[in-house]
Write a protein that holds these residues in place. Structure first.
Motif, PDB file in Angstrom:
ATOM      1  N   LYS A 176       0.834  -1.201   0.000  1.00 57.71           N
ATOM      2  CA  LYS A 176       0.000   0.000   0.000  1.00 57.71           C
ATOM      3  C   LYS A 176       0.874   1.259   0.000  1.00 57.71           C
ATOM      4  O   LYS A 176       0.555   2.254  -0.667  1.00 57.71           O
ATOM      5  N   ILE A 177       1.968   1.222   0.732  1.00 61.04           N
ATOM      6  CA  ILE A 177       2.913   2.352   0.726  1.00 61.04           C
ATOM      7  C   ILE A 177       3.492   2.531  -0.673  1.00 61.04           C
ATOM      8  O   ILE A 177       3.572   3.659  -1.189  1.00 61.04           O
ATOM      9  N   ALA A 178       3.888   1.423  -1.293  1.00 62.33           N
ATOM     10  CA  ALA A 178       4.429   1.510  -2.653  1.00 62.33           C
ATOM     11  C   ALA A 178       3.387   2.061  -3.620  1.00 62.33           C
ATOM     12  O   ALA A 178       3.714   2.864  -4.511  1.00 62.33           O
ATOM     13  N   GLY A 289      -0.668  10.735   3.311  1.00 60.32           N
ATOM     14  CA  GLY A 289      -1.538  10.082   4.286  1.00 60.32           C
ATOM     15  C   GLY A 289      -1.631   8.582   4.036  1.00 60.32           C
ATOM     16  O   GLY A 289      -1.672   7.783   4.978  1.00 60.32           O
ATOM     17  N   THR A 290      -1.655   8.190   2.750  1.00 61.65           N
ATOM     18  CA  THR A 290      -1.691   6.767   2.418  1.00 61.65           C
ATOM     19  C   THR A 290      -0.436   6.059   2.905  1.00 61.65           C
ATOM     20  O   THR A 290      -0.493   4.935   3.419  1.00 61.65           O
ATOM     21  N   VAL A 291       0.707   6.710   2.751  1.00 60.60           N
ATOM     22  CA  VAL A 291       1.964   6.140   3.259  1.00 60.60           C
ATOM     23  C   VAL A 291       1.895   5.963   4.777  1.00 60.60           C
ATOM     24  O   VAL A 291       2.255   4.906   5.318  1.00 60.60           O
ATOM     25  N   LEU A 292       1.408   6.989   5.479  1.00 60.99           N
ATOM     26  CA  LEU A 292       1.299   6.904   6.940  1.00 60.99           C
ATOM     27  C   LEU A 292       0.338   5.799   7.356  1.00 60.99           C
ATOM     28  O   LEU A 292       0.586   5.060   8.317  1.00 60.99           O
ATOM     29  N   ALA A 344      -6.130   3.968   3.647  1.00 55.24           N
ATOM     30  CA  ALA A 344      -5.055   2.979   3.543  1.00 55.24           C
ATOM     31  C   ALA A 344      -5.179   1.918   4.630  1.00 55.24           C
ATOM     32  O   ALA A 344      -5.003   0.722   4.367  1.00 55.24           O
ATOM     33  N   PHE A 345      -5.490   2.340   5.853  1.00 59.48           N
ATOM     34  CA  PHE A 345      -5.624   1.363   6.943  1.00 59.48           C
ATOM     35  C   PHE A 345      -6.777   0.409   6.653  1.00 59.48           C
ATOM     36  O   PHE A 345      -6.649  -0.804   6.825  1.00 59.48           O
ATOM     37  N   TRP A 346      -7.919   0.948   6.208  1.00 58.75           N
ATOM     38  CA  TRP A 346      -9.049   0.085   5.860  1.00 58.75           C
ATOM     39  C   TRP A 346      -8.640  -0.890   4.749  1.00 58.75           C
ATOM     40  O   TRP A 346      -8.964  -2.081   4.817  1.00 58.75           O
ATOM     41  N   SER A 347      -7.960  -0.404   3.724  1.00 61.74           N
ATOM     42  CA  SER A 347      -7.587  -1.246   2.586  1.00 61.74           C
ATOM     43  C   SER A 347      -6.722  -2.419   3.010  1.00 61.74           C
ATOM     44  O   SER A 347      -6.912  -3.550   2.536  1.00 61.74           O
TER      45      SER A 347
END
Length: 456
Positions: A176-178, A289-292, A344-347
């Motif tokens: 997800k970070i990538a 935010g997605t990275v975090l 991102a956390f949900w994903s």
């Protein structure tokens, strides 16, 4: 600690709790317990898959900007819209069949084939631009083929992660970070290449990303369950039955379709119109935010992942809300930072739940149904964004999207099977398999016979 049968398995679960179910490894016919978090993540298999997935995501992120600038300069905005719409429609239509084929021949092989097709389609478009104005029919044909390739590729993504990583949640968070990084760099790279070198170069680079992805997958070796002989219709029915049998899954997809139509789908066209010149900064905050969110998901391991993910998802309401309120740039970026982290956390919680709850011999088919439902909702939302603005002012629509997001998070928490879903399947229940994790793959089996596998 070893357990030689079902009784020992129950004792181990009673003594050590349900989370040990993900720590079962086959060893000479007996069960041993091992914590996947102690396994090194950056094995050769995961490193190759990470490289393939990251470079493929970069190519995907480049395509919309490349199409908008290159095709739009020749065939106008309507021409771009038809090309992208045909790409999306082609992908959605074949996703379910892609899942069937992936379970039959192996996800890795199908992903290599899909990458090979996209090398050809993007390469053909690059050559066509050498003459300055490629025929529109050719662009439509290549968009259709590329969409088909993407449609058969996507159902394989979730199913591959447990085959290359002993700890799917940590792997999902890293991927997800990538993905967030590629979403930031891909459009920018495409824009720079279009301006500096032209469409031929940008489409050639796009083709090269899929070539590198295919080579990484070609070097990868994983073990997967050997499928039983069957026909296509039986495989489709089996996938649908597995999907329908899991109320937590189809409940989420029903809610997600609704969310895609009213929130995610219209978000980009409406937000970009309202924000204007600062839209790039806002999208950068969303990506950060997605990275975090991915970093948080690496460390946080809730016992009920979908419940925790739904509570986090409520934070995404800040994205449409800050746009609707016409806030200055700093709070606007802060709202998108929070929203990116929440989504991102949900994903990660959702992907990990699918990978650990679905038997690997049908995971690609089941994943195809859920991906198709999710994408269909977003596609409808994108299509309706324009007509909706003739009836409702964009800020008012986005304010409604914020309320819908809060309602979606509440709805997910009110659905019992979603709220109560644990990290691991309950043992000894019909249709539930024990996850067996290892460096070469995940194999689930309900009995004590070692599962039959083949190498992809």
């Amino acid at each position: 600690m070893r357990s030689g049968g079902r009784g020992g398995h129950r004792r181990a679960v009673h003594e050590h709790g349900p989370n040990v179910l993900n720590d079962v490894f086959w060893d000479t016919g007996a069960l041993i317990w091992k914590n996947p978090e102690s396994e090194p993540m950056w094995t050769r298999s995961f490193t190759l898959y990470f490289g393939a997935r990251t470079i493929s995501l970069l190519g995907d992120a480049m395509m919309p900007v490349a199409s908008a600038l290159a095709i739009g300069g020749v065939h106008g905005i309507a021409g771009v819209g038809y090309v992208l719409a045909l790409w999306t429609a082609s992908a959605v239509l074949v996703m379910v069949f892609g899942g069937v084929v992936a379970d039959r021949i192996g996800a890795r092989r199908l992903m290599i084939g899909a990458d090979a097709v996209r090398v050809v389609t993007q390469g053909v478009v690059a050559v066509a631009f050498l003459d300055g104005a490629p025929p529109y029919a050719l662009l439509l044909a290549m968009a259709c083929l590329s969409g088909v390739a993407a449609g058969v590729f996507e159902p394989c993504v979730n199913g591959m992660v447990p085959l290359v990583a002993g700890d799917p949640q940590r792997a999902n968070a890293t991927l997800k970070i990538a993905e967030a990084v590629t979403q930031l760099t891909g459009p920018a790279l495409a824009g720079v290449l279009i301006v500096a070198a032209g469409p031929v170069v940008v489409y050639s680079v796009d083709a090269a990303t899929f070539l590198v992805s295919g080579v990484c997958l070609l070097l990868l070796r994983v073990a997967a369950p050997r499928p039983e002989p069957s026909d296509t219709l039986s495989d489709l029915r089996r996938g649908w039955q597995e999907f329908r049998a899991r109320s937590w899954m189809w409940s989420v997809i029903l809610v997600w379709v609704f969310w895609g139509v009213l929130v995610i789908g219209p978000s980009v066209p409406l937000s970009s119109q309202v924000i204007g010149a600062d839209y790039g900064w806002v999208m950068a905050a969303l990506g950060l935010g997605t990275v975090l969110g991915g970093l948080v998901a690496i460390r946080v391991r809730p016992r009920r992942p979908l419940a925790a993910g739904a509570m986090a998802l409520s934070g995404y309401a800040a994205v449409p809300l800050t746009v609707a309120l016409d806030l200055p740039l700093p709070p606007l970026m802060a709202g998108h930072l929070l929203g990116g982290c929440a989504l991102a956390f949900w994903s990660v919680m959702w992907s990990t739940s699918v990978q650990t709850q679905i038997p690997p011999d049908v995971v690609n088919r089941v994943n195809a149904y859920q991906v198709a439902g999710s994408v269909a909702g977003m596609a409808v939302g994108q299509a309706l964004a324009g007509p909706a603005t003739t009836l409702v002012e964009p800020r008012a629509f986005l304010l409604g999207s914020a309320l819908v997001t809060a309602g979606v998070a509440a709805a997910l928490l009110l659905i019992g099977p979603v709220r109560r879903l644990n990290r691991e399947p309950a043992p000894d229940t019909p249709g539930t398999e024990l996850p067996l994790t290892g460096p070469v793959g995940v194999v689930r089996t309900g009995g004590l016979e070692p599962p039959r596998c083949f190498h992809q």
